[in-house]
Design a protein around this motif. Structure first.
Motif, short mmCIF file in Angstrom:
data_model
loop_
_atom_site.label_atom_id
_atom_site.label_comp_id
_atom_site.label_asym_id
_atom_site.label_seq_id
_atom_site.Cartn_x
_atom_site.Cartn_y
_atom_site.Cartn_z
N THR A 149 4.85 2.67 6.44
CA THR A 149 6.22 2.00 6.49
C THR A 149 6.78 1.51 7.98
N TYR A 150 6.62 2.52 8.56
CA TYR A 150 6.84 2.27 10.05
C TYR A 150 6.14 1.25 10.96
N LEU A 151 4.54 0.99 10.33
CA LEU A 151 3.80 0.10 11.11
C LEU A 151 4.18 -1.05 10.30
N SER A 152 4.53 -1.27 9.11
CA SER A 152 5.12 -2.58 8.52
C SER A 152 6.30 -3.07 8.99
N LEU A 153 7.04 -2.10 9.22
CA LEU A 153 8.31 -2.37 10.13
C LEU A 153 8.31 -3.24 11.48
N ALA A 154 7.15 -2.47 12.08
CA ALA A 154 6.86 -2.99 13.62
C ALA A 154 6.28 -4.27 13.39
N LEU A 155 5.36 -4.64 12.62
CA LEU A 155 4.65 -5.91 12.46
C LEU A 155 5.54 -7.07 12.12
N SER A 156 6.61 -6.51 10.99
CA SER A 156 7.58 -7.66 10.93
C SER A 156 8.40 -7.99 12.25
N ALA A 157 8.77 -6.91 12.84
CA ALA A 157 9.65 -7.15 13.87
C ALA A 157 8.81 -8.10 15.15
N ASP A 165 1.81 10.12 5.12
CA ASP A 165 0.97 8.71 5.01
C ASP A 165 2.19 7.48 4.75
N ARG A 166 2.93 7.80 3.98
CA ARG A 166 3.80 6.68 3.37
C ARG A 166 4.84 6.27 4.43
N LEU A 167 5.08 7.10 5.08
CA LEU A 167 6.23 7.02 6.32
C LEU A 167 5.44 6.25 7.44
N ARG A 168 4.16 6.58 7.64
CA ARG A 168 3.49 5.95 8.68
C ARG A 168 3.34 4.52 8.68
N THR A 224 0.75 -1.34 -0.04
CA THR A 224 -0.22 -0.04 -0.14
C THR A 224 0.90 1.26 0.08
N GLN A 225 2.00 1.19 0.82
CA GLN A 225 2.62 2.51 0.80
C GLN A 225 3.71 2.71 -0.35
N GLN A 226 3.71 1.66 -1.13
CA GLN A 226 4.41 1.76 -2.15
C GLN A 226 3.53 2.63 -3.27
N MET A 227 2.26 2.67 -3.39
CA MET A 227 1.37 3.35 -4.09
C MET A 227 1.45 4.86 -3.90
N LEU A 228 1.73 5.20 -2.57
CA LEU A 228 1.74 6.63 -2.24
C LEU A 228 3.12 7.44 -2.65
N VAL A 229 2.79 8.69 -2.59
CA VAL A 229 3.88 9.77 -3.03
C VAL A 229 4.88 9.64 -1.76
N ARG A 230 6.41 9.48 -2.56
CA ARG A 230 7.43 9.50 -1.69
C ARG A 230 7.62 10.43 -0.72
#
Length: 918
Positions: free
Chosen positions: A87-95, A82-85, A72-78
């Motif tokens: 990204t951090y959520l995906s990183l936390a779940l993988s952790a 929202d993209r940073l938010r 989802t975050q790959q489709m947002l503006v770099r």
């Protein structure tokens, strides 16, 4: 160099990755539902199989959601918030997934129990394949450890892509091994010793999760080998599915036969080896054949490419040779305004020899009109513009510029730059000028003999009618017929002479217009009034041919700024042409307002014009139609003159016609801007009354006999003028050149001088200047009679009348009588105005009333002319006078104390006299 991956393939693979993430989330969710509601089927898939532990289900849910968030975050503006938010959520779940795997492995290795196995749900003590209640298998924990780490590397973009892909591939192999264990019914493949075994749907979920991670960035790292658009990528995509699917299938077949005791272990292994060899040999042959076909196509394409390259090189060489040898200058400019290409002719035209212009900014190399053309074409690349530009060494160039536009199916038309072609037209202009000068000179020279022919013919006609014919007896029929024939023949001579005069005037008009030497008298006027006057003038033409004249002219049309005489000439010419080529029907004159312009249309029902002739009608000396069978009706100059007049006024002229259906000639003129012309609003009647009141005539020196000095180098002209003037009762003396004219003027002090311009030793303008600056002769009226038309120069010198040859004798006699009747009255007027149109109009009006007019356009010229000419009256613009104190300055000059001033008010409707200076 590797060819990039096809966008469509990468897009499809990313979609597969998203689907895999969703399926993993669903599998974990179903298993968790089974734990919540104690549904054995959801926990173990089939009775008797190992259950997916609750921690495992939670790990799959977290891992699947983490991968979905990454997509989802790959489709947002770099760098967006929202993209940073995400990204951090995906990183936390993988952790968290990584932590689940790590804590479980620590429990296995060190025998600890952190209480996480049954944190949410209690497991049965006798659960199938379970060493500790609620604890996932060690191979499942290991997989969570590496897929969690891979997920963190993907979400955080840490290290290289190959690293997380290797981890994902490792997890896939562990899960695939567990899946084969269930397929082959070999527990050691999905269980390690006495520890908890991996569930079937756990192995499937891990395979899906690993595939999802691998395909998330399919165009990078290890996966780029499979997705690249070349032969290697094609072979990898064909062999990989077979390498994954066929060996396990063959192994299952061999194992089934072995278990059925069809063969022993050695034979089973041999069969497996042979089958693998056969299968992969077939796959190798199939791929080799495909690669061979591709290679043949590649070789053909390369051969064709070499041929095309050679052809392109030859075409480029030919094009370069053509461009370099073009007589015209060529300049190609890119979108940034830099020179992309040029040829030697262009370098020579601008004197840039020895310079390499490639890549240079146009504005730093070229100036003026060329840069303006480039700027205009960049605004609209689809247009084609032409303009005349200055080249070096006084040469002229005709430039044409167009945009370089390419058609693109996806993006539409794209502009790549512009191309400019410049032709040196200096020689053409010089030839055209020589031709015009030759025609003008010949026409001028024709005027002198034509003056004699027409003049003597009228004298003969008058003497015959007054002195000869009355004495001839008319009783005899032959004598009477002879008298009539002689009279008719003289009329023919006069008529043809006048037609030749009109032709000469047309030729001189077009020559003067092209040379920019024609005098224009602009004023605000009603175009409808001009049109009605033209229709009235041409009424006899309509009556002679029996056709109808229709007028569609609205009342109260807005005014235009134009030359009244020249526009009347255009109307008469177009209407006359329409009548000439119309045998029946009607001719309509229509005027319409279209925006900020008035459009005039002359519509006829005549013979029409052929399509091939439409482009020729405005060319000089062109006659449309068949000139061998149709007698030309005119000189072929009328329409070119009309075109010059209309274009001078900022308008356009054209024609629409269909052969046999009539023609429509049309032209447009811009409306006059408010306040653009004040000459028209001057109260000329008031001005003339005040001038007349001040032009007090002095006593006539001798009213009995007036002496006129005729100055001309042509004896026949002098004799003709002598006879005309003697017949009117004047005494005539003659001079054959300018020197003799000055001598006789000083010696005889004639009442009036008729002066030619083109004479040997001294021209007429110089003679007039000498006489007007000599106190002995400055009061003698001078009438210029010449083949040249330079009235402005004559009036600046101070001459009283300007007539052109051939002259109508009545006009000449009237002008002489008008000037002599004024005697030595105070009739010399200096007009001072910065507005050229006002200056010309006042000069024209006052000269027509018999005043000697001198012009000045600024305060310096005013003072110089006043001191030189000593005028009786000065008409000056009040604003100009106040700004430079002209009245006060001239009052102090000796000899100008009694000059009468008339001030033209800036309100354009008031004229104030200042008699105090007398």
């Amino acid at each position: 160099m590797n060819t990039p991956s096809p966008p469509s393939l990468n897009s499809w693979l990313r979609s597969v990755s998203q689907v895999a993430a969703i399926l993993v989330t669903c599998i974990g969710s179903l298993a968790l539902v089974g734990w919540i509601f104690d549904i054995a089927l959801l926990k173990s898939v089939l009775p008797g199989l190992v259950t997916m532990k609750a921690n495992t289900a939670i790990g799959f849910i977290l891992g699947g959601v983490s991968l979905c968030l990454w997509h989802t975050q790959q489709m947002l503006v770099r760098r967006s918030r929202d993209r940073l938010r995400l990204t951090y959520l995906s990183l936390a779940l993988s952790a968290i997934v990584f932590a689940i795997g790590l804590l479980t492995l620590v429990q296995y290795i060190h025998g600890f129990n952190f209480g996480i196995d049954e944190l949410f749900f209690k497991d049965d003590l006798d659960a199938v394949g379970t060493s500790a209640p609620g604890r996932m298998a060690p191979n499942s924990a290991f997989n969570f450890l590496i897929v969690g780490l891979a997920g963190m590397m993907l979400a955080g973009n840490y290290w290289k892509t190959q690293a997380y892909q290797l981890l994902s591939l490792s997890a896939f192999l562990v899960a695939f091994l567990g899946f084969l264990g269930y397929a082959y019914q070999v527990k050691t493949l999905y269980g390690i010793g006495s520890y908890t075994q991996m569930a079937l749907h756990t192995a499937i979920a891990f395979m899906l999760y690993s595939v999802g991670l691998l395909l998330a960035q399919s165009d990078r790292g290890l996966m780029a080998v499979f997705t690249i658009d070349n032969a290697g990528g094609l072979m990898a995509r064909r062999l990989a599915p077979a390498a994954i699917a066929i060996p396990p299938f063959l192994g299952a077949l061999i194992l089934f036969g072995y278990r059925q005791r069809a063969y022993d272990t050695e034979i089973g292994l041999s069969l497996l080896a042979v089958l693998n060899i056969v299968v992969f040999a077939v796959l190798t042959w199939w791929n080799a054949k495909s690669l061979s076909r591709l290679d043949i196509k590649r070789q053909r394409a390369e051969a064709q490419s070499r041929i095309d390259a050679q052809a392109a090189a030859q075409a480029l060489a030919h094009l370069s040779a053509i461009v370099d040898n073009l007589a015209d200058g060529l300049l190609v400019i890119d979108l940034n305004g830099r020179v992309a290409r040029f040829n030697p002719a262009l370098v020579k035209m601008f004197g840039l020899e020895g310079q390499d212009l490639t890549g240079q900014d146009c504005e730093s190399v070229f100036k003026g009109q060329l840069i303006d053309l480039v700027g205009e074409i960049q605004k609209d690349p689809k247009q084609v513009l032409t303009a005349e530009i200055d080249l070096v060494h006084g040469h002229w160039g005709q430039a044409s510029i167009a945009g370089i536009v390419t058609a693109d199916d996806r993006h539409g038309a794209q502009c790549l730059g512009s191309v400019l072609l410049i032709r040196d037209v200096t020689a053409e202009k010089q030839v055209d000028r020589m031709k015009t000068d030759f025609i003008s000179t010949v026409s001028h020279e024709l005027r002198t003999p034509l003056t004699s022919v027409l003049g003597f013919t009228k004298i003969i006609q008058k003497k015959l009618e007054d002195n000869i014919f009355p004495l001839v007896p008319v009783e005899d029929r032959k004598v009477k017929r002879t008298i009539r024939q002689v009279g008719d023949n003289i009329e023919i001579i006069l008529s043809e002479g006048q037609r030749l005069t009109a032709l000469i005037n047309d030729v001189l008009d077009i020559a003067k217009m092209e040379a920019g030497k024609i005098e224009w008298h602009l004023e605000s006027l009603d175009l409808g009034e001009i049109a009605r006057r033209a229709i009235l003038t041409t009424t006899s033409l309509f009556e002679s041919k029996g056709i109808v004249c229709e007028a569609d002219i609205p009342e109260n049309l807005p005014e235009i700024l134009a030359d009244r005489h020249r526009l009347l000439q255009v109307f008469i010419n177009l209407i006359s042409n329409a009548v000439k080529f119309t045998d029946r029907g009607s001719v309509t004159c229509r005027i319409d307002r279209e925006g900020d312009r008035l459009v005039v249309r002359i519509v006829d029902t005549g013979i029409g014009i052929a399509p091939d002739d439409l482009d020729k009608v405005f060319e000089k000396f062109k006659q449309v139609g068949e000139t061998l069978t149709d007698k030309p009706k005119g000189t072929g100059l009328g329409l070119p003159i009309c075109k010059q007049i209309i274009e001078y006024h900022g308008g356009e002229i054209g024609v629409e016609s269909e052969l046999g259906c009539g023609s429509t000639f049309f032209f447009s003129l811009p409306l006059a801007a408010a306040g653009s012309e004040r000459t028209q609003k001057l109260d000329l009647d008031l001005l003339l009354r005040q001038l007349k009141d001040r032009a007090l005539p002095a006593p006539d020196r001798d009213s009995a006999a007036k002496t006129i000095l005729v100055v001309d180098d042509d004896p026949s002209i002098r004799e003709y003028l002598r006879q005309e003037l003697v017949a009117e009762g004047y005494q005539v003396c003659q001079a054959k050149d300018g020197i003799e004219a000055i001598e006789q003027a000083k010696a005889l002090h004639p009442h009036l001088i008729v002066l030619d311009v083109m004479m040997p030793k001294m021209n007429g303008f110089d003679v007039a200047a000498v006489l007007k600056n000599d106190p002995q002769t400055m009061d003698i009226p001078i009438v210029i009679l010449s083949i040249l038309e330079d009235k402005e120069r004559g009036f600046r010198i101070g001459i009283d009348r300007y007539l052109t040859k051939p002259v109508d004798p009545e006009s000449l006699i009237e002008a002489i009588g008008s000037l002599l009747s004024l005697g030595s009255s105070r009739k010399k007027v200096l007009i001072v105005d910065e507005d050229v149109s006002t200056l010309k109009t006042l000069t024209k009006v006052l000269v027509a009333r018999g005043y000697t007019v001198v012009e000045a356009s600024n305060e310096v010229e005013c003072i110089e002319q006043a001191i030189r000419v000593r005028p009786d009256m000065i008409v000056v613009d009040s604003y100009l006078s106040e700004q430079h104190n002209i009245v006060q300055t001239l009052r102090l000059e000796k000899g100008l104390e009694n000059v009468f001033f008339l001030l033209l008010s800036q309100q354009a409707n008031a004229i104030a006299g200042d008699s105090r200076v007398e």
